[in-house]
Design a protein around this motif. Sequence first.
Motif, PDB file in Angstrom:
ATOM      1  N   SER A   1       0.839  -1.195   0.000  1.00 29.05           N
ATOM      2  CA  SER A   1       0.000   0.000   0.000  1.00 29.05           C
ATOM      3  C   SER A   1       0.871   1.241   0.000  1.00 29.05           C
ATOM      4  O   SER A   1       2.026   1.204   0.436  1.00 29.05           O
TER       5      SER A   1
ATOM      6  N   VAL B   1      -1.258   8.216  -2.017  1.00 27.16           N
ATOM      7  CA  VAL B   1      -1.239   8.789  -3.367  1.00 27.16           C
ATOM      8  C   VAL B   1      -1.162  10.314  -3.242  1.00 27.16           C
ATOM      9  O   VAL B   1      -2.054  10.925  -2.650  1.00 27.16           O
TER      10      VAL B   1
ATOM     11  N   ARG C   1      -1.431   8.071 -13.049  1.00 24.38           N
ATOM     12  CA  ARG C   1      -2.515   7.259 -12.470  1.00 24.38           C
ATOM     13  C   ARG C   1      -2.872   6.085 -13.395  1.00 24.38           C
ATOM     14  O   ARG C   1      -3.024   4.951 -12.952  1.00 24.38           O
TER      15      ARG C   1
ATOM     16  N   LEU D   1      -2.433   2.023 -12.665  1.00 29.75           N
ATOM     17  CA  LEU D   1      -3.558   1.085 -12.778  1.00 29.75           C
ATOM     18  C   LEU D   1      -3.274  -0.013 -13.803  1.00 29.75           C
ATOM     19  O   LEU D   1      -3.573  -1.186 -13.555  1.00 29.75           O
TER      20      LEU D   1
ATOM     21  N   PHE E   1      -6.513  -5.275  -6.375  1.00 34.25           N
ATOM     22  CA  PHE E   1      -6.032  -3.945  -6.009  1.00 34.25           C
ATOM     23  C   PHE E   1      -7.228  -3.035  -5.804  1.00 34.25           C
ATOM     24  O   PHE E   1      -8.342  -3.348  -6.211  1.00 34.25           O
TER      25      PHE E   1
ATOM     26  N   HIS F   1      -8.454   1.112  -3.837  1.00 32.70           N
ATOM     27  CA  HIS F   1      -8.139   2.459  -3.372  1.00 32.70           C
ATOM     28  C   HIS F   1      -9.107   2.812  -2.250  1.00 32.70           C
ATOM     29  O   HIS F   1     -10.263   2.389  -2.269  1.00 32.70           O
TER      30      HIS F   1
ATOM     31  N   SER G   1      -5.387   9.663   0.546  1.00 29.53           N
ATOM     32  CA  SER G   1      -5.731   8.695  -0.490  1.00 29.53           C
ATOM     33  C   SER G   1      -4.675   7.587  -0.499  1.00 29.53           C
ATOM     34  O   SER G   1      -3.480   7.870  -0.534  1.00 29.53           O
TER      35      SER G   1
ATOM     36  N   ILE H   1      -3.552   3.737  -2.252  1.00 31.81           N
ATOM     37  CA  ILE H   1      -3.738   2.667  -3.222  1.00 31.81           C
ATOM     38  C   ILE H   1      -3.127   1.398  -2.643  1.00 31.81           C
ATOM     39  O   ILE H   1      -2.127   1.467  -1.935  1.00 31.81           O
ATOM     40  N   TRP H   2      -3.755   0.255  -2.895  1.00 36.29           N
ATOM     41  CA  TRP H   2      -3.243  -1.010  -2.358  1.00 36.29           C
ATOM     42  C   TRP H   2      -3.330  -2.097  -3.428  1.00 36.29           C
ATOM     43  O   TRP H   2      -4.108  -2.006  -4.364  1.00 36.29           O
TER      44      TRP H   2
END
Length: 94
Positions: A42, A45, A54, A58, A68, A70, A78, A80-81
């Motif tokens: 993780s 962002v 971005r 992705l 995955f 967010h 924010s 992301i994982w």
Amino acid sequence: MSSPTTRATAIASMLSTALGIPLDDGPAAVRKEAVGTGLRISAPVPEALSEAVRLDVLAFLMRTADRFGHYLQHGGVSVIWAEIETAARGGEFP
């Protein structure tokens, strides 16, 4: 296919580079941890992240991660994982 550890390391390195954040244990760093039957990576962002970056992140996660997503933390951070399976439920390897 690469090993789960290799894939997790690749994701962590890509997130560090793309997001411009370090690979360490700090709150504003890319983190790797064992969860359930896999590994979770993780990272926070940055608000100023471009749309192109971005989309690159992705696309990479779609090719590399098993899952995955967010989420927004309390305070609006924010995150992301991504997750990589290391073993199926019950201890069997996929």
